[in-house]
Design a protein around this motif. Structure first.
Motif, short mmCIF file in Angstrom:
data_model
loop_
_atom_site.label_atom_id
_atom_site.label_comp_id
_atom_site.label_asym_id
_atom_site.label_seq_id
_atom_site.Cartn_x
_atom_site.Cartn_y
_atom_site.Cartn_z
N GLU A 179 0.82 -1.03 0.04
CA GLU A 179 -0.04 0.04 0.09
C GLU A 179 0.76 1.30 0.16
OE1 GLU A 179 -3.62 0.27 2.60
OE2 GLU A 179 -3.69 -2.02 2.33
N ARG A 180 2.12 1.10 -0.56
CA ARG A 180 2.78 2.43 -1.03
C ARG A 180 2.11 3.29 -1.73
NH1 ARG A 180 3.77 -1.44 -3.96
NH2 ARG A 180 3.69 -1.18 -6.34
N ALA A 203 0.83 -6.12 3.27
CA ALA A 203 0.63 -5.16 4.47
C ALA A 203 -0.30 -5.48 5.61
CB ALA A 203 -0.23 -3.75 3.69
N GLY A 207 -2.70 -1.71 6.66
CA GLY A 207 -2.09 -0.87 5.60
C GLY A 207 -0.69 -0.67 5.79
N ALA A 208 -0.05 -0.99 7.19
CA ALA A 208 1.51 -0.76 7.33
C ALA A 208 1.88 -1.88 6.94
CB ALA A 208 1.36 -0.52 8.84
N GLN A 231 6.90 3.51 5.01
CA GLN A 231 5.93 4.65 5.10
C GLN A 231 5.35 5.06 6.42
OE1 GLN A 231 1.86 3.56 3.53
NE2 GLN A 231 2.28 5.17 2.00
N ASN A 234 0.16 5.93 5.98
CA ASN A 234 -0.73 5.12 4.80
C ASN A 234 -1.69 6.44 4.21
OD1 ASN A 234 -3.07 3.84 3.86
ND2 ASN A 234 -1.75 2.14 3.70
N ASP A 241 4.20 2.43 9.27
CA ASP A 241 5.34 1.15 9.58
C ASP A 241 5.81 1.13 10.79
OD1 ASP A 241 4.18 0.73 7.00
OD2 ASP A 241 6.22 1.14 5.98
N TRP A 423 -10.07 1.17 -1.28
CA TRP A 423 -9.03 0.67 -0.14
C TRP A 423 -9.69 -0.83 0.00
CZ3 TRP A 423 -9.43 -0.44 5.20
CH2 TRP A 423 -7.95 -0.93 5.74
#
Length: 455
Positions: A179-180, A203, A207-208, A231, A234, A241, A423
């Motif tokens: 999810e970058r 992820a 999302g991390a 990141q 997000n 992260d 998402w």
């Protein structure tokens, strides 16, 4: 001289009138783009036009197409408004018309960048010895950071990429979360590494990046030039992260850790949210925007690098006619632009206006207002799908088609502006609270409008 003074005052008055109108004017309304284009088109005049007439014509043509992105109820794209002192400083920067290439073209511009860069590093917890390049946005900041990463990981492999290019170079592996932000991919394209170099890492629920999956990927890849893009924030959920564990893993395998912290890096400026970016100081480079959560004028962002020599080796150049080059890296040595506007004046002014406590309060207030948004929409019967840890809120209104209709209705209504996103396979409303002037009343008014439209 009187005409110039009058012209500049008229321009400042127009700008001030517009900014003062933001709390009450519709945030965004449907625009007839063809009519707007027509107002700007026409034959180029043969004869000169008086400057004051040009200004009046510009205001008349542009006004119908302005979006109140600097206002308190604009919640799209993680956009902040511009602080008063920073805006005024940017007006001065335009008037001074400095070339911020180096300390010869503008000693004041370089001094402002040097001073405000030191303040930024202090606020964000980035090592004081790091370099700070003033760039246009997260895209340019990520590109500068990854250029430094490319230089170093290939130098470690015995390859001079600046001299020899990439043809025949050892392959560079780039690990990044699934999810970058899309600017990471674009930077890799611009740097010649290509998106085929990307090795997406799964992820977690919010999302991390999954640190266990990252460890497994690095272990499986084995030795070789390695860059890992982490990141802070997000783009959908605000999740960060695990920077401490991830950086430790990256360095254990001899890689370079780059942090895309376009807005989330500002969590470090508040004691209440600093834990979310614990370990950020262990990274090798960082990207961060000023025109997002710090509420500086567009376009303002920063590329930091733990090794200034590497930063300069990747970005700088020299020529016989460039007087003043070759000293301590500054100005254009740390960016991809030579013809640079003096962004440092507005940064310096904004940081002076807020101070350390003001920046922390801004972050904390936006997070609290995001939670207020989530609570209000939940109470109204809608689904908030993310953990609201920073300033991002994702909301579902049933099926995808209905959610898109609610987003479109909110944008047309003008009370507030919210965006749509996809998402985890769902269409959702995306709310970003980033403006220093947003109040609880603005949130409540927006929740009421969204509720009315959804029903």
């Amino acid at each position: 001289m009187d005409e110039l003074r009058h012209l500049f005052r008229r321009a400042a008055d127009h700008a001030a009138d517009y900014r003062l109108s933001l709390p009450d004017r519709p945030v965004g309304v449907p625009v007839d783009q063809a009519a707007l284009n027509k107002a700007f088109t026409g034959p180029l005049p043969d004869a000169p036009t008086p400057a004051e007439q040009v200004l009046a014509e510009l205001v008349a043509a542009a006004e119908p197409g302005l979006v109140a992105t600097a206002g308190p109820r604009y919640f799209g794209f993680v956009v902040g408004g511009a602080l008063p002192a920073a805006t005024a400083a940017d007006m001065l920067a335009a008037g001074w018309d400095q070339i911020a290439f180096n300390a010869v073209t503008s000693p004041a511009a370089v001094a402002a960048e040097t001073a405000s860069g030191a303040w930024l590093k202090e606020l964000l917890g980035i090592p004081a010895t790091a370099s700070a390049g003033f760039v246009t946005g997260g895209q340019a900041a990520n590109t500068a950071g990854l250029a430094a990463a490319r230089h170093q990981v290939l130098a470690d492999a015995g390859w001079d990429v600046e001299r020899r290019g990439l043809s025949g170079a050892p392959a560079v592996r780039v690990f990044a979360g699934a999810e970058r932000h899309a600017t990471i991919d674009r930077s890799l394209r611009l740097l010649g590494l290509g998106t085929d170099a990307l090795r997406p890492v799964p992820a977690g629920p919010q999302g991390a990046i999954d640190p266990d999956a990252l460890a497994a990927a690095l272990r499986e890849a084995g030795p070789g030039p390695t860059i890992v893009c982490l990141q802070a924030g997000n783009v959908n959920t605000g999740a960060c992260d695990d920077l401490r564990r991830a950086c430790d893993l990256v360095h254990r395998y001899g890689g370079w850790a780059h942090v895309d912290g376009a807005f989330g890096l500002w969590a470090a400026a508040s004691p209440a949210t600093r834990h979310l970016v614990d370990g950020l100081e262990a990274a090798d480079s960082w990207a961060c925007d000023g025109h997002k959560w710090l509420n500086l004028p567009y376009d303002t962002a920063f590329a930091f690098c733990a090794r200034p020599d590497v930063h300069a080796a990747a970005m700088s150049y020299a020529a016989a006619y460039l007087v003043g080059s070759g000293g301590v890296p500054a100005g254009a040595d740390l960016t991809a632009e030579s013809s640079r506007r003096a962004r440092g004046f507005a940064v310096w002014a904004g940081l002076r206006e807020l101070g350390r406590d003001g920046v922390a309060a801004l972050v904390e207030r936006c997070c609290a207002l995001a939670r207020r948004f989530a609570d209000g929409l939940t109470a109204a019967g809608f689904e908030v799908v993310n953990d609201v840890v920073l300033n991002q809120v994702l909301v579902g209104f049933g099926d995808d088609a209905r959610t898109d209709r609610v987003v479109a209705a909110a944008q047309a209504d003008g009370t507030c502006w919210v965006g749509g996103t996809t998402w985890r396979g769902r269409r959702l409303m995306r709310i970003s609270v980033s403006n220093a002037t947003t109040t609880e009343a603005d949130v409540d008014r927006s929740v009421a409008a969204i509720t009315r439209l959804a029903r």
